[in-house]
Write an enzyme that holds these catalytic residues in place. Structure first.
Site, PDB file in Angstrom:
ATOM      1  N   TYR A 155      10.582   5.273   0.446  1.00 11.92           N
ATOM      2  CA  TYR A 155       9.613   4.469   1.216  1.00 11.92           C
ATOM      3  C   TYR A 155       9.663   4.855   2.694  1.00 11.92           C
ATOM      4  O   TYR A 155       8.620   5.045   3.330  1.00 11.92           O
ATOM      5  CB  TYR A 155       9.933   2.985   1.016  1.00 11.92           C
ATOM      6  CG  TYR A 155       8.961   2.023   1.676  1.00 11.92           C
ATOM      7  CD1 TYR A 155       7.693   1.812   1.149  1.00 11.92           C
ATOM      8  CD2 TYR A 155       9.324   1.316   2.813  1.00 11.92           C
ATOM      9  CE1 TYR A 155       6.807   0.916   1.748  1.00 11.92           C
ATOM     10  CE2 TYR A 155       8.455   0.415   3.413  1.00 11.92           C
ATOM     11  CZ  TYR A 155       7.201   0.213   2.884  1.00 11.92           C
ATOM     12  OH  TYR A 155       6.328  -0.669   3.473  1.00 11.92           O
ATOM     13  N   LYS A 159       6.440   6.403   4.634  1.00  6.28           N
ATOM     14  CA  LYS A 159       5.826   5.750   5.806  1.00  6.28           C
ATOM     15  C   LYS A 159       5.960   6.637   7.045  1.00  6.28           C
ATOM     16  O   LYS A 159       5.087   6.630   7.914  1.00  6.28           O
ATOM     17  CB  LYS A 159       6.444   4.370   6.028  1.00  6.28           C
ATOM     18  CG  LYS A 159       6.037   3.338   4.971  1.00  6.28           C
ATOM     19  CD  LYS A 159       4.517   3.145   4.894  1.00  6.28           C
ATOM     20  CE  LYS A 159       4.132   1.925   4.066  1.00  6.28           C
ATOM     21  NZ  LYS A 159       2.664   1.770   3.937  1.00  6.28           N
ATOM     22  N   VAL A 188       6.729  -9.123   6.362  1.00  2.00           N
ATOM     23  CA  VAL A 188       5.699 -10.147   6.170  1.00  2.00           C
ATOM     24  C   VAL A 188       5.895 -10.658   4.740  1.00  2.00           C
ATOM     25  O   VAL A 188       6.044  -9.852   3.816  1.00  2.00           O
ATOM     26  CB  VAL A 188       4.288  -9.525   6.316  1.00  2.00           C
ATOM     27  CG1 VAL A 188       3.204 -10.542   6.007  1.00  2.00           C
ATOM     28  CG2 VAL A 188       4.100  -8.934   7.702  1.00  2.00           C
ATOM     29  N   TYR A 216      15.363 -10.317  13.132  1.00  2.00           N
ATOM     30  CA  TYR A 216      14.111 -10.608  13.839  1.00  2.00           C
ATOM     31  C   TYR A 216      14.344 -11.499  15.060  1.00  2.00           C
ATOM     32  O   TYR A 216      14.485 -12.717  14.922  1.00  2.00           O
ATOM     33  CB  TYR A 216      13.084 -11.228  12.867  1.00  2.00           C
ATOM     34  CG  TYR A 216      12.502 -10.151  11.991  1.00  2.00           C
ATOM     35  CD1 TYR A 216      11.346  -9.481  12.364  1.00  2.00           C
ATOM     36  CD2 TYR A 216      13.171  -9.731  10.850  1.00  2.00           C
ATOM     37  CE1 TYR A 216      10.857  -8.433  11.605  1.00  2.00           C
ATOM     38  CE2 TYR A 216      12.691  -8.680  10.082  1.00  2.00           C
ATOM     39  CZ  TYR A 216      11.528  -8.037  10.464  1.00  2.00           C
ATOM     40  OH  TYR A 216      11.043  -6.991   9.733  1.00  2.00           O
TER      41      TYR A 216
HETATM   42  N1  LIG Z   1       4.827  -7.056   3.567  1.00  2.00           N
HETATM   43  C1  LIG Z   1       5.586  -6.409   4.413  1.00  2.00           C
HETATM   44  O1  LIG Z   1       6.637  -6.889   4.836  1.00  2.00           O
HETATM   45  C2  LIG Z   1       5.205  -5.047   4.898  1.00  2.00           C
HETATM   46  C3  LIG Z   1       5.919  -4.486   5.971  1.00  2.00           C
HETATM   47  C4  LIG Z   1       5.573  -3.222   6.411  1.00  2.00           C
HETATM   48  C5  LIG Z   1       4.522  -2.537   5.818  1.00  2.00           C
HETATM   49  N2  LIG Z   1       3.857  -3.116   4.781  1.00  2.00           N
HETATM   50  C6  LIG Z   1       2.765  -2.341   4.195  1.00  2.00           C
HETATM   51  O2  LIG Z   1       1.596  -3.131   4.225  1.00  2.00           O
HETATM   52  C7  LIG Z   1       0.738  -2.739   3.152  1.00  2.00           C
HETATM   53  C8  LIG Z   1       0.285  -3.967   2.385  1.00  2.00           C
HETATM   54  O3  LIG Z   1       1.409  -4.622   1.877  1.00  2.00           O
HETATM   55  P1  LIG Z   1       1.426  -6.151   1.439  1.00  2.00           P
HETATM   56  O4  LIG Z   1       2.750  -6.663   1.821  1.00  2.00           O
HETATM   57  O5  LIG Z   1       0.188  -6.840   1.910  1.00  2.00           O
HETATM   58  O6  LIG Z   1       1.451  -5.965  -0.153  1.00  2.00           O
HETATM   59  P2  LIG Z   1       0.748  -6.742  -1.360  1.00  2.00           P
HETATM   60  O7  LIG Z   1       1.562  -6.401  -2.547  1.00  2.00           O
HETATM   61  O8  LIG Z   1       0.507  -8.167  -1.024  1.00  2.00           O
HETATM   62  O9  LIG Z   1      -0.669  -6.006  -1.454  1.00  2.00           O
HETATM   63  C9  LIG Z   1      -0.762  -4.651  -1.758  1.00  2.00           C
HETATM   64  C10 LIG Z   1      -2.068  -4.427  -2.503  1.00  2.00           C
HETATM   65  O10 LIG Z   1      -2.210  -3.006  -2.667  1.00  2.00           O
HETATM   66  C11 LIG Z   1      -2.661  -2.773  -3.989  1.00  2.00           C
HETATM   67  N3  LIG Z   1      -2.243  -1.434  -4.398  1.00  2.00           N
HETATM   68  C12 LIG Z   1      -0.998  -1.032  -4.738  1.00  2.00           C
HETATM   69  N4  LIG Z   1      -1.019   0.250  -5.106  1.00  2.00           N
HETATM   70  C13 LIG Z   1      -2.304   0.668  -4.994  1.00  2.00           C
HETATM   71  C14 LIG Z   1      -2.966   1.879  -5.270  1.00  2.00           C
HETATM   72  N5  LIG Z   1      -2.297   2.944  -5.752  1.00  2.00           N
HETATM   73  N6  LIG Z   1      -4.301   1.959  -5.062  1.00  2.00           N
HETATM   74  C15 LIG Z   1      -4.988   0.888  -4.609  1.00  2.00           C
HETATM   75  N7  LIG Z   1      -4.420  -0.301  -4.343  1.00  2.00           N
HETATM   76  C16 LIG Z   1      -3.089  -0.406  -4.544  1.00  2.00           C
HETATM   77  C17 LIG Z   1      -2.023  -3.857  -4.835  1.00  2.00           C
HETATM   78  O11 LIG Z   1      -2.729  -4.049  -6.044  1.00  2.00           O
HETATM   79  C18 LIG Z   1      -2.074  -5.053  -3.898  1.00  2.00           C
HETATM   80  O12 LIG Z   1      -3.261  -5.816  -4.093  1.00  2.00           O
HETATM   81  C19 LIG Z   1       1.529  -1.717   2.336  1.00  2.00           C
HETATM   82  O13 LIG Z   1       1.175  -0.418   2.756  1.00  2.00           O
HETATM   83  C20 LIG Z   1       2.964  -2.005   2.729  1.00  2.00           C
HETATM   84  O14 LIG Z   1       3.803  -0.892   2.552  1.00  2.00           O
HETATM   85  C21 LIG Z   1       4.159  -4.351   4.315  1.00  2.00           C
END
Ligand SMILES: NC(=O)c1ccc[n+]([C@@H]2O[C@H](COP(=O)([O-])OP(=O)(O)OC[C@H]3O[C@@H](n4cnc5c(N)ncnc54)[C@H](O)[C@@H]3O)[C@@H](O)[C@H]2O)c1
Length: 256
Positions: A155, A159, A188, A216
């Site tokens: 991961y 990223k 988040v 945090y």
């Molecule tokens: N939540 C956190 O703490 C956090 C922190 C840093 C970065 N992120 C990044 O933020 C982004 C969103 O994360 P989130 O926490 O809202 O996750 P989440 O699981 O709530 O939502 C992710 C969505 O992406 C969709 N998805 C997954 N693989 C996919 C694919 N191959 N094609 C199309 N859609 C796909 C899923 O179905 C889901 O609806 C991600 O890139 C994650 O790595 C999240």
């Protein structure tokens, strides 16, 4: 406010979490939004919520790591709404394990969804952004691109690739008035994070949360809406002098 009046946006991974919050915010601000998600029912749910609130949206289910599906989904949004101005490459997936433990599948999944997905969606969108006379691409990084997160080797690498791709795209696309920036969110609470937090607490979610909060300075986790507001800023003309920027939205996590 209608920062996106007459604009068309695509948000990937918009069926849940941060992507859904961003799609809803951008739609409230006037954009017609293509809701791309791997899960058709989740994409439809977000699109329906936007339409019920008086906005414009279309669900275009697709795996961001599948070239044909991405090209088809982007073309469908452009055909429906007549152009494209904004792409938020938010879809991502986690992948745990240190470099000694991660499997080939762990590595491939992280790279395919986070890095290749960003590449494929951007490649499909760029001709349409050019045709619109310019636009904005926002890529979803993570604090894992800036500091090491223990036992998340694939991961972190994926990223990191998203952040490097952001800078590369920013300079290549600047002549076409396409700005490209990245957000690196801290933790988040979303469906993506819940298993990670639980694992960090040895199976106990509350313990995992407490351990995470120690990192945090702001004393809490972020919300999907807080990241969505950064994405909307980067996607809008309010950030007109920003390109190639990597914005940490992390409650001070990487400041220490
Ligand atoms: N939540 C956190 O703490 C956090 C922190 C840093 C970065 N992120 C990044 O933020 C982004 C969103 O994360 P989130 O926490 O809202 O996750 P989440 O699981 O709530 O939502 C992710 C969505 O992406 C969709 N998805 C997954 N693989 C996919 C694919 N191959 N094609 C199309 N859609 C796909 C899923 O179905 C889901 O609806 C991600 O890139 C994650 O790595 C999240």
């Amino acid at each position: 406010m209608s920062r996106f009046a007459d604009k068309v946006a695509i948000v990937t991974g918009a069926g849940s979490g941060i992507g859904r919050a961003a799609a809803e915010l951008i739609a409230r601000d006037g954009a017609a939004v293509g809701i791309m998600d791997l899960r058709p029912e989740a994409a439809a749910e977000t699109a329906d919520a936007i339409i019920s609130a008086g906005g414009r949206a279309i669900a275009v289910p697709a795996n961001v790591a599948d070239t044909g599906a991405v090209d088809e989904a982007v073309a469908k949004v452009v055909a429906e709404f007549g152009g494209l101005h904004v792409l938020y490459n938010n879809a991502g997936c986690d992948s745990s394990g240190s470099v000694a433990e991660a499997t080939d599948d762990d590595w491939d999944r992280a790279m395919n969804v986070n890095a290749k997905g960003t590449f494929l969606c951007s490649r499909a969108a760029v001709p349409h952004l050019k045709a619109s006379g310019g636009g904005a691409i926002v890529n979803q990084g993570s604090v894992a691109a800036l500091v090491a997160v223990p036992n998340f080797a694939s991961y972190c690498a994926a990223k990191g690739a998203v952040v490097s791709l952001t800078r590369s795209m920013a300079i290549d696309l600047a002549p076409f008035k396409i700005r490209v920036n990245a957000i690196c969110p801290g933790t988040v609470f979303t469906p993506l994070m819940e298993p990670m937090l639980r694992a960090r607490g040895g199976g106990d979610l509350e313990a995992g949360l407490a351990k995470t909060l120690l990192k945090y300075p702001i004393g809490r986790l972020g919300t999907p809406e807080e990241i969505a507001r950064v994405a909307a800023f980067l996607a809008s003309d309010e950030s007109s002098f920003l390109t190639g920027s990597v914005i940490a939205a992390d409650g001070g996590m990487t400041a220490q």
